[in-house]
Scaffold this active site. Structure first.
Site, PDB file in Angstrom:
ATOM      1  N   THR A  44      -0.880   1.610  -0.994  1.00  0.00           N
ATOM      2  CA  THR A  44      -0.169   0.926  -0.087  1.00  0.00           C
ATOM      3  C   THR A  44      -0.643   1.931   0.272  1.00  0.00           C
ATOM      4  O   THR A  44       0.030   2.203   1.710  1.00  0.00           O
ATOM      5  CB  THR A  44       1.475   1.002  -0.900  1.00  0.00           C
ATOM      6  OG1 THR A  44       1.765   0.383   0.541  1.00  0.00           O
ATOM      7  CG2 THR A  44       1.666   2.554  -0.903  1.00  0.00           C
ATOM      8  N   LYS A  45      -0.538   3.427  -0.126  1.00  0.00           N
ATOM      9  CA  LYS A  45      -1.113   4.540   1.367  1.00  0.00           C
ATOM     10  C   LYS A  45      -2.260   4.408   2.002  1.00  0.00           C
ATOM     11  O   LYS A  45      -2.487   5.634   2.936  1.00  0.00           O
ATOM     12  CB  LYS A  45      -0.974   5.977   0.533  1.00  0.00           C
ATOM     13  CG  LYS A  45       0.164   6.119  -0.468  1.00  0.00           C
ATOM     14  CD  LYS A  45       1.245   6.449   0.131  1.00  0.00           C
ATOM     15  CE  LYS A  45       2.622   7.263  -0.304  1.00  0.00           C
ATOM     16  NZ  LYS A  45       3.498   7.358   0.533  1.00  0.00           N
ATOM     17  N   ASP A  46      -2.279   3.940   1.875  1.00  0.00           N
ATOM     18  CA  ASP A  46      -4.267   3.180   2.287  1.00  0.00           C
ATOM     19  C   ASP A  46      -3.868   2.604   4.017  1.00  0.00           C
ATOM     20  O   ASP A  46      -4.458   3.312   4.947  1.00  0.00           O
ATOM     21  CB  ASP A  46      -4.788   1.931   2.362  1.00  0.00           C
ATOM     22  CG  ASP A  46      -5.888   2.327   0.608  1.00  0.00           C
ATOM     23  OD1 ASP A  46      -6.187   3.787   0.265  1.00  0.00           O
ATOM     24  OD2 ASP A  46      -6.490   1.745   0.067  1.00  0.00           O
TER      25      ASP A  46
END
Length: 345
Positions: A44-46
């Site tokens: 999710t950090k993208d």
């Protein structure tokens, strides 16, 4: 041509929802997992890496010779390093020594310079990965410090993308959202958007045994006696992140290392989903929550699965590591034959 992109960053977002059928079979509600491992950086950090960097570009804060600096438990670092490669920036990352060797190797493979810092020291200790990243940013010319824990764009990235995706995918029928809280951005941004659409949606934050977030949410006070080392990466904190909107969260559930580890492996075995350690944590939180809250048949629950299990092969998916932690009297004792490896000589 269809499904064609100019570079890897075009694949960020629009991750799928997948129904869970076995691990949640005793819960009356319909439960879906949002698989953030479908992002190109496998987490999710993208979303926040791209959003924060591109906002800094628009404001003129990043120049062609800029150096991006950040604190990370691994996933944010992967995402920032990926964005830096595509956009041509240098990347320096500070990680804690809870970070496994393969994660550090992954970061270095993506061109990042990595500083490994002790996880057992207080957040304001000059050796902590928070303080090391700040110092490096101050000492490095043309540097930009992402500062995900206190950057409002962390929240905004999920307000702009993750929340709307979940609302659209569930056709507005979502009743409960569960997500792990580290920086707090994923849950806060998603919850902010979803509660604007329907204030009745229950938002459940997942905290770690050893973290201060649950008690702070309930009392408004930091209880330092709760702080102790734990193994789950990217979950919980020994400080209060500015990117965590406590007013958007209805309740916290605290989970421990052991049950989260068992649940991670169960999801792989029963749902064929290779999730990271926090995948097990958020699912364990749902099961604990269901023990004290009544779900209805028409409830629709979404769990955010933050990353991919390939980054935990020598940790939670390793029998040796599990035994080293003392996680041996577990609910998968009957699965010994599944994990058995036969060597043909």
């Amino acid at each position: 041509m269809t499904n064609v992109h100019d570079n890897i960053l075009g694949l960020i977002g629009n991750t799928p929802l997948v129904k869970l059928n076995q691990v949640t079979k005793d819960i009356p509600a319909t439960v879906y997992a949002k698989l953030e491992s479908y992002n190109p950086g496998h987490s999710t950090k993208d979303r926040i890496a791209l959003h924060i960097v591109e906002n800094a570009e628009k404001k003129g804060l990043i120049k062609p010779d800029s150096v991006i600096v950040e604190t990370t438990s691994g996933n944010t670092g992967f995402s920032i390093a990926m964005v830096c490669i595509v956009k041509g920036y240098k990347c320096i990352l500070a990680v804690s020594d809870k970070t496994k060797a393969e994660k550090i190797a992954y970061l270095k493979a993506l061109g990042a310079t990595v500083y490994v810092c002790p996880a057992s020291v207080p957040a304001d200790d000059p050796r902590s990965y928070y303080e090391v990243a700040k110092r490096i940013a101050q000492e490095t010319p043309n540097s930009v410090y992402i500062n995900q824990y206190f950057n409002e764009l962390n929240i905004d990235a999920h307000y702009q993308t993750t929340g709307p995706e979940i609302w659209k995918q569930t056709e507005g029928k979502i009743t409960h959202l569960f997500a792990c809280t580290g920086t707090g951005g994923t849950l806060s941004g998603s919850a902010k958007y979803l509660k604007e659409q329907n204030p009745g949606i229950k938002v459940i934050g997942v905290d770690a045994d050893g973290s201060i977030l649950k008690t702070y949410h309930e009392t408004g006070k930091i209880n330092k006696t709760e702080i102790h080392p734990y193994q789950i990466e990217g979950l919980g904190k020994n400080l209060i992140p500015g990117a965590l909107l406590f007013d958007k969260i209805d309740e916290f559930v605290r989970v421990n290392d052991e049950m989260s580890a068992y649940r991670t492996r169960e999801i792989a075995l029963k749902e064929a989903i290779m999730g990271g350690y926090t995948t097990g944590a958020v699912t364990q939180a749902l099961i604990q929550y269901a023990n004290s809250h009544e779900f209805k048949a028409d409830d629709l629950v979404v769990l955010i699965f933050p990353d991919h299990g390939s980054r935990y092969i020598t940790k939670v998916y390793s029998d040796k590591w599990m035994e080293e932690q003392g996680f041996i009297n577990n609910c998968f004792h009957n699965y010994d034959e599944v994990f058995k490896t036969e060597i043909i000589k």
